[in-house]
Design a protein around this motif. Sequence first.
Motif, PDB file in Angstrom:
ATOM      1  N   SER A  31      42.211  29.079  40.650  1.00 13.47           N
ATOM      2  CA  SER A  31      41.652  30.415  40.818  1.00 13.47           C
ATOM      3  C   SER A  31      40.355  30.507  40.027  1.00 13.47           C
ATOM      4  O   SER A  31      40.089  29.710  39.132  1.00 13.47           O
ATOM      5  N   CYS A  32      39.549  31.494  40.348  1.00 19.28           N
ATOM      6  CA  CYS A  32      38.230  31.672  39.746  1.00 19.28           C
ATOM      7  C   CYS A  32      38.351  32.432  38.426  1.00 19.28           C
ATOM      8  O   CYS A  32      38.995  33.492  38.369  1.00 19.28           O
ATOM      9  N   ILE A  33      37.737  31.903  37.379  1.00 24.49           N
ATOM     10  CA  ILE A  33      37.796  32.556  36.066  1.00 24.49           C
ATOM     11  C   ILE A  33      37.190  33.956  36.124  1.00 24.49           C
ATOM     12  O   ILE A  33      37.693  34.890  35.492  1.00 24.49           O
ATOM     13  N   ALA A  34      36.123  34.118  36.902  1.00 19.59           N
ATOM     14  CA  ALA A  34      35.458  35.422  36.994  1.00 19.59           C
ATOM     15  C   ALA A  34      36.413  36.510  37.466  1.00 19.59           C
ATOM     16  O   ALA A  34      36.259  37.688  37.092  1.00 19.59           O
ATOM     17  N   ASP A  35      37.413  36.139  38.267  1.00 20.00           N
ATOM     18  CA  ASP A  35      38.379  37.120  38.762  1.00 20.00           C
ATOM     19  C   ASP A  35      39.199  37.740  37.635  1.00 20.00           C
ATOM     20  O   ASP A  35      39.695  38.863  37.763  1.00 20.00           O
ATOM     21  N   GLU A  36      39.362  37.012  36.521  1.00 20.17           N
ATOM     22  CA  GLU A  36      40.129  37.545  35.391  1.00 20.17           C
ATOM     23  C   GLU A  36      39.415  38.712  34.719  1.00 20.17           C
ATOM     24  O   GLU A  36      40.032  39.472  33.968  1.00 20.17           O
TER      25      GLU A  36
END
Length: 538
Positions: free
Chosen positions: A400-405
């Motif tokens: 998953s994309c870190i930016a989504d956190e």
Amino acid sequence: MASPESKSPEQSEKNRKYDRQLRLWGDHGQASLEAAHVCVINATGLGTEVLKSLVLPGIGAFTIVDGKKITEEDIGTNFFLETDSVGKSRAQVATQMLLEMNPDVTGDYIDEEPEQILSNSPDFFNNFTVVVATALTEKTLILLSKRLWELNIPLIVCKSLGFVAYMRIQIKEHTVVETHPDNETLDLRLDRPFDSLKKHIDSINLDEMSFKDHCHVPYLIILYKYLEKWILEHGTLPTTYKEKQQLKDMIKSGMRRDEHDSSNSEENFEEAMNSVNKCLRVSDIPDSIINILNDDRCINLTAKSSSFWIIAKAVRDFIDNEGKGLLPLKGNLSDMTADTEKYIALQQIYHKQAAADVEAVWKRTLQLLRQLGRSSDSILEKDVKLFCRHVANIHVEKGSCIADEYDPKVFDTNVIVQNLENPESMMIYYVMLRGVDKFQAEYNSYPGEFDDQVEPDIVKLKTCLTKLLSEWGCGPLAKDDYVHELCRFGGAELHSVSAYLGALAAHETIKLITNQYKPVHNTFIHDAVTSNSGTFFF
């Protein structure tokens, strides 16, 4: 025992230099490592520790991105910086020191802040194999995460803060052929013998053998013979402890004694009894492999499909046809007490069948390449052979994309809420580090970084955490111990913690480069005080 001399002195020297790691990931893994180019953002104590553990095994090239000058604090935490380097470019000095460790490696540096590069030269990161980032601000991390997610380039983010170590791996998709499982099961097919194996074993009559021949029959043949008798009587394989014990008793009853020496027992029969639990298993396809072969990327190939998925589709077609519902045979046998001639004969039968299965999958791979309009040499036969040998343990990591956190509209906080219910969970440190990110973004410093601001920073950090927990739908923290601890750290980096995390991050980088061993899935947190660790998937 001395290893045989190579005809190539240069190759012999290289083998001696990298001997121990070649045993881990082989020549092909080393070749991948030497072809890789890794970018490390910020030559902090942690950043240089990561690179140290990549330079020593012979990474092809590295580039350091760091626009900061060396400070007195850097000297105290970074093994690769010296006192007379204060005021100089941190990227330049670290690069020079690291290159002294291995002349096989090439290195470069960019004396700029990563934010500037992301803003002015967004294509800069396009050609790196892996990017490792340390000491990034929240804003820069989000920009970098999104950029590398678009490029499908792995990103490893590391933080070393006091006694807390944190690592997060961002990969869109990562396929692993050689997972190197700790306990690999033998693929013997005793319950579903292939034709040449059945023909060979059926030609052997244990009852008509002399004692000398009888005690040199490979235990696999003995096990098959008595398993055949068991299935005739019971219809199925022995599954319970009691049934397996009965099969062992049947094998034991077939043992003979040397009429000239009653103490001379048949070790091969004992091996057969001892192998009942290990070797008797239903020949089937593991659920994890079925899921991979049923994945849409395997079924619906495109011209852009990776070699992994094309070979996986060829294996899938093989299972439905030549394989008769089974994976390609591994073809390897363990050592056993046997006459050399008898053992080699059995071994060759397995090897020939495995080679035939590889040939069938290879032909199907070429057929798929033609259908996709791809060059026939875009996948090599040795790659198919390697895939078939390890197909029972292949792995696909979906990340998953870190930016989504950092996006409350996208981020699923259930894993945080559930783990915070356990007071011993390492999740508390994830929450703390996110609070520190928020604090840093708001006040442009670490909590407790300045001695006269420790108490006020405790209040500020608690406010940041309260806002964060509220966004996630979590209640307030039960106690403030962790808040006080993070402020006491003052943003300090401890070399011992950084050395530990740096080695771990380098290991994960090598896994991603060589496509061997399963990577961490996908967040790792370590408390150096208690030596406890935890992994979480976001």
